[in-house]
Design an enzyme around this catalytic site. Sequence first.
Site, short mmCIF file in Angstrom:
data_model
loop_
_atom_site.label_atom_id
_atom_site.label_comp_id
_atom_site.label_asym_id
_atom_site.label_seq_id
_atom_site.Cartn_x
_atom_site.Cartn_y
_atom_site.Cartn_z
N HIS A 1 39.91 49.85 40.98
CA HIS A 1 39.21 48.68 40.52
C HIS A 1 37.94 48.04 41.08
O HIS A 1 37.07 47.98 40.87
CB HIS A 1 39.94 47.80 39.83
CG HIS A 1 40.78 48.27 38.47
ND1 HIS A 1 40.15 47.91 37.06
CD2 HIS A 1 41.64 48.89 38.02
CE1 HIS A 1 40.63 48.58 36.27
NE2 HIS A 1 41.57 49.18 36.75
N HIS B 1 45.26 41.95 39.74
CA HIS B 1 44.42 42.10 38.39
C HIS B 1 43.98 40.68 38.02
O HIS B 1 44.32 40.27 36.93
CB HIS B 1 45.13 42.78 37.23
CG HIS B 1 44.87 44.40 37.41
ND1 HIS B 1 43.85 44.92 37.59
CD2 HIS B 1 45.90 45.32 37.70
CE1 HIS B 1 44.17 46.41 37.83
NE2 HIS B 1 45.23 46.47 37.79
N HIS C 1 49.16 51.13 41.50
CA HIS C 1 48.30 52.02 40.57
C HIS C 1 48.99 52.34 39.43
O HIS C 1 48.52 52.04 37.98
CB HIS C 1 47.65 53.05 41.32
CG HIS C 1 46.79 53.67 40.55
ND1 HIS C 1 45.74 53.24 39.88
CD2 HIS C 1 46.83 55.05 40.10
CE1 HIS C 1 45.07 54.50 39.25
NE2 HIS C 1 45.66 55.37 39.50
N ASP D 1 49.80 45.27 42.19
CA ASP D 1 48.49 45.02 41.64
C ASP D 1 48.21 43.46 41.10
O ASP D 1 49.27 43.33 40.07
CB ASP D 1 48.37 45.88 40.57
CG ASP D 1 48.24 47.65 41.17
OD1 ASP D 1 49.18 47.71 42.07
OD2 ASP D 1 47.74 48.16 40.65
#
Length: 230
Positions: free
Chosen positions: A76, A22, A190, A20
Amino acid sequence: MITLKRFEENTQGNDWVVGDLHGCFGLLKALLREINFDEAADRLFSVGDLVDRGPDSAGVLNLLALPWLYSVRGNHEQIALDTDLTDNDSKAYYQSIGGSWFLRAPKLAQDAYRKAFADLPLAIEVATLLGPIGIVHADCPLPTWGQFARTLEDEDTAIQLQMMAQWSRDRIMRGNERGIPDLRALIVGHTPRAMPEALGNVIDIDTGAVYGNALTAIRLWDLETISVGA
C-alpha cells in the site's frame, strides 16, 4: 531507495513486530499498553501497510517520526508512490483499495507522505541472541535470506524482486512449510488470517485489524504473539 536495513541486537529491552495497521493507530496504542511497551528501551518494527482503508491513515507521518518505530514498505505504501495523480484510472484504482485519504490530501502533504514511504526499506534484518530475524511485507522471494540480501545490494536487481516481496501470497495460500533456512524466523503480513500462522519458520502476523479483527504483535526473543481487538 533503501532496500535492506539491518539492526543490531537490542540488549536494553524487547523487540516487537506488529502486523498490518492500515490506519488503525488507536488499536496500536491499545496494543502497546497491552505489551507494556517501553519507549526508552523497546523497539517496534512493522511489516508495512501502515495506511489505507482504516480510520487514521493521515497520522502515519507522526507514527514514522517516532524514534523507536521502524517499518518495511508494504504494497500500500508502494501504491501511494506509484499512483499517477494525473491519471483518472490510476487514482480510481487507489481509491478502490482505501486510498481516498491520500487523494484528498493537499499536494504538500502528498509529497511528504511519498517522501516518507520512499525512505522505507523493502526488508529489515534484526539480530537476536538466537539468530537473525527477517521482516518483509509479503514473502522472501528467494530460497534463502542470504541470497535475497545479496540481491538487494544491487538496486536494479532489487526492483525485479520488489513485487514478490510486497505482494506474494503463494506461500500462505499453498501452505508451503519449507521456510527460510538461514533465518531464525521470517515475519510477514499482507495476507489476513484469523490468527497468527506459522509455515515452517515463516510467521504471518496480519490478523485483519482493519476488518474488525485483532491487531497482533510478535516478540522477537521468544516469538510469542499478543493480540488486541476482536
